[in-house]
Motif scaffolding. Structure first.
Motif, PDB file in Angstrom:
ATOM      1  N   SER A  24      -2.281 -14.766   6.188  1.00  0.00           N
ATOM      2  CA  SER A  24      -2.645 -14.661   7.668  1.00  0.00           C
ATOM      3  C   SER A  24      -1.745 -15.329   8.646  1.00  0.00           C
ATOM      4  O   SER A  24      -1.045 -16.244   8.082  1.00  0.00           O
ATOM      5  N   LYS A  57      -4.200 -16.119   0.852  1.00  0.00           N
ATOM      6  CA  LYS A  57      -4.419 -15.082   1.390  1.00  0.00           C
ATOM      7  C   LYS A  57      -3.489 -15.103   2.800  1.00  0.00           C
ATOM      8  O   LYS A  57      -3.406 -15.966   3.467  1.00  0.00           O
ATOM      9  N   HIS A  69      -8.106   2.452  -3.664  1.00  0.00           N
ATOM     10  CA  HIS A  69      -7.742   1.383  -2.908  1.00  0.00           C
ATOM     11  C   HIS A  69      -6.886   0.127  -3.514  1.00  0.00           C
ATOM     12  O   HIS A  69      -7.168  -0.090  -4.797  1.00  0.00           O
ATOM     13  N   PHE A 121      -4.756  -6.688  -2.343  1.00  0.00           N
ATOM     14  CA  PHE A 121      -4.230  -7.773  -1.413  1.00  0.00           C
ATOM     15  C   PHE A 121      -3.088  -7.999  -1.886  1.00  0.00           C
ATOM     16  O   PHE A 121      -2.661  -8.174  -3.153  1.00  0.00           O
ATOM     17  N   ASP A 177      -9.331  -3.625   2.020  1.00  0.00           N
ATOM     18  CA  ASP A 177      -9.902  -3.995   3.341  1.00  0.00           C
ATOM     19  C   ASP A 177     -10.195  -2.790   3.979  1.00  0.00           C
ATOM     20  O   ASP A 177     -11.116  -3.137   5.098  1.00  0.00           O
ATOM     21  N   LEU A 178      -9.964  -1.822   3.791  1.00  0.00           N
ATOM     22  CA  LEU A 178     -10.122  -0.468   4.667  1.00  0.00           C
ATOM     23  C   LEU A 178     -11.674   0.083   4.143  1.00  0.00           C
ATOM     24  O   LEU A 178     -11.994   0.830   4.684  1.00  0.00           O
ATOM     25  N   SER A 238       0.857  -1.288  -0.171  1.00  0.00           N
ATOM     26  CA  SER A 238       0.180   0.025  -0.247  1.00  0.00           C
ATOM     27  C   SER A 238       0.993   1.334   0.025  1.00  0.00           C
ATOM     28  O   SER A 238       0.490   2.278  -0.741  1.00  0.00           O
TER      29      SER A 238
END
Length: 470
Positions: free
Chosen positions: A272, A270, A260, A263, A233-234, A43
């Motif tokens: 995690s 994903k 945006h 990911f 995700d925001l 980001s």
């Protein structure tokens, strides 16, 4: 003419700054309770590229970002380590600066921390209460989400579905404090003397997560922003709630262009902690010898698209960047014997590739298509390098064009990654003399010595070329 995909409209829109040639841009920063992960880095890099390109196009960009330095995660981490919250926040805010520096991420014009604007946050919350958009309940202050017309429109979510999902996450105690399950906290009561807190009209407490970004963006930029960015995700709930509370307070549009980024997946899954594939930037930098490859890898995928990170994809990025470096450096070697003058045909081709680069970047910062123009220039550089005669002005234009484009991606150091040592220089000079004397046995011995010192040498029709080996 730049076009930006606006999450709110789900369309590419022609970019028009509120103030001509000036851009107010806010990007959500990390919660400083741990080292940032590769998704945070993606980001930060994505919006650094946006900022760099807007500046290339002549805009004066004021770029504001934040550190969330008061939060449940920070409080819990402080308890685990037996220290106070600010010790944790300061440690990982410093780590953020140290870890983003090798990736050539420019510092924000303003990097504000939530704890620096507590009086502004309290005033903001008071205004919401006065306007009837927020209410106090047992020391907490909640925002009435349904009172804001269009709540959820940014994330394109159904209000009834949001209400059902919110109710399923709340315990009985929280349900009794809220008027509605989808209401969200703008101020949280302190329930322990040991927790960090501030005195407020509602008792001791601390800000909710969403309120801080509304306050900091309006304090350091304006009530209406040109661009607000962050990870996808925001979009909900963070940006949805920012939009609601900001517009409720000011009565003005909060953001003109919502951006945006996608990911980062790890080995096609994903990322995690539960899957064991959680990758911090701190660890990546410790285990990888070329930060610019990491930068290149994260910068050259179009910002809205997901990225799949693996050792294989990172090595592919290294190979691609090495091709650019090699093409650039080979032409740079020819500058030693370039002749005065220019080649209009080659320069016209260079200018067309630059226009193609700009056309791609104007189209919602399409970095893959823009990168294709860079590789066209590198191919041209390789061809021109092999010409019997290289014109100085043309070679300079070609080198400058490649450097400028890669600079927009934030990738520096094309000329070389380090200086030659005195020993390396002496061996290279001795090897040139050996070949001039047709002493090829000595030449080969010197090549081997250079290889042992991390320098590879190539003999070409236009002379000896070298480069640092990894």
């Amino acid at each position: 003419m730049i076009r930006i995909y606006n999450t709110l409209s789900r369309e590419k829109e022609i970019f028009k700054a509120i103030t001509p040639k000036k851009v107010n841009m806010y990007v959500c920063g990390p919660t400083v309770y741990n080292y940032i992960h590769i998704g945070n880095a993606r980001s930060a890099i994505a919006f650094d590229v946006v900022r760099r390109y807007l500046e290339y196009r002549g805009y004066d960009v004021k770029y504001v970002s934040n550190f969330t330095d008061v939060d449940d995660k920070i409080i819990n981490r402080a308890r685990e380590e037996g220290v106070d919250e600010m010790t944790i926040a300061n440690k990982y805010a410093t780590a953020f600066d140290e870890d983003t520096l090798p990736l050539n991420i420019r510092p924000a014009s303003v990097r504000s921390r939530a704890t620096e604007v507590i009086p502004d946050i309290i005033t903001f919350v008071q205004d919401l209460v006065t306007k009837g958009y927020a209410y106090e309940s047992q020391g907490d202050v909640y925002f009435r989400a349904k009172k804001f017309h269009g709540y959820g429109i940014l994330a394109h979510q159904d209000l009834a579905e949001m209400e059902a999902n919110a109710a399923g996450r709340l315990n009985d105690e929280e349900m009794t404090r809220k008027e509605d399950p989808i209401d969200f906290a703008v101020w949280k009561a302190s329930h322990s003397e040991e927790e960090i807190s501030w005195q407020s009209p509602w008792g001791k407490g601390r800000p909710g997560w969403h309120i801080e970004c509304s306050v900091m963006s309006q304090k350091y930029l304006a009530n209406t922003l040109d661009i607000h960015g962050g990870g996808i995700d925001l979009a909900f709930p963070h940006h949805t709630n920012e939009m609601a509370q900001s517009e409720a307070r000011t009565g003005q549009k909060f953001v003109n262009y919502w951006m945006h980024n996608g990911f980062v997946n790890v080995n096609n899954e994903k990322m995690s902690k539960s899957l064991g594939n959680f990758t911090t930037l701190h660890d990546m930098l410790a285990n990888y010898d070329d930060p610019m490859t990491i930068r290149y890898f994260l910068a050259t995928t179009q910002y809205r698209r997901p990225i799949n990170y693996s050792s294989e994809t990172l090595e592919q990025a290294r190979g691609a960047l090495d091709r650019i470096r090699t093409g650039y450096r080979n032409l740079l070697f020819r500058m030693d014997n370039a002749v005065v003058g220019s080649d209009s045909t080659i320069e016209d081709e260079i200018k067309q590739h630059v226009r193609d680069f700009e056309f791609a970047m104007d189209d919602d910062f399409n970095t893959p298509n823009a990168l294709a123009s860079v590789f066209e220039l590198v191919t041209l550089a390789n061809t021109y390098t092999d010409e019997n005669e290289v014109k100085k002005a043309t070679a300079e234009l070609l080198l400058e064009s490649i450097s400028t484009m890669m600079g927009i991606f934030g990738v520096d150091g094309l000329a070389d990654r380090s200086e030659l040592t005195t020993e390396q220089k002496s061996l290279l000079e001795a090897r040139v003399v050996a070949r001039q004397m047709h002493n090829f046995e000595l030449s080969d011995q010197l090549r081997n010595q250079l290889r042992d010192l991390g320098i590879s040498v190539e003999d070409t029709a236009t002379g000896q070329r070298w480069k640092h080996e990894r």
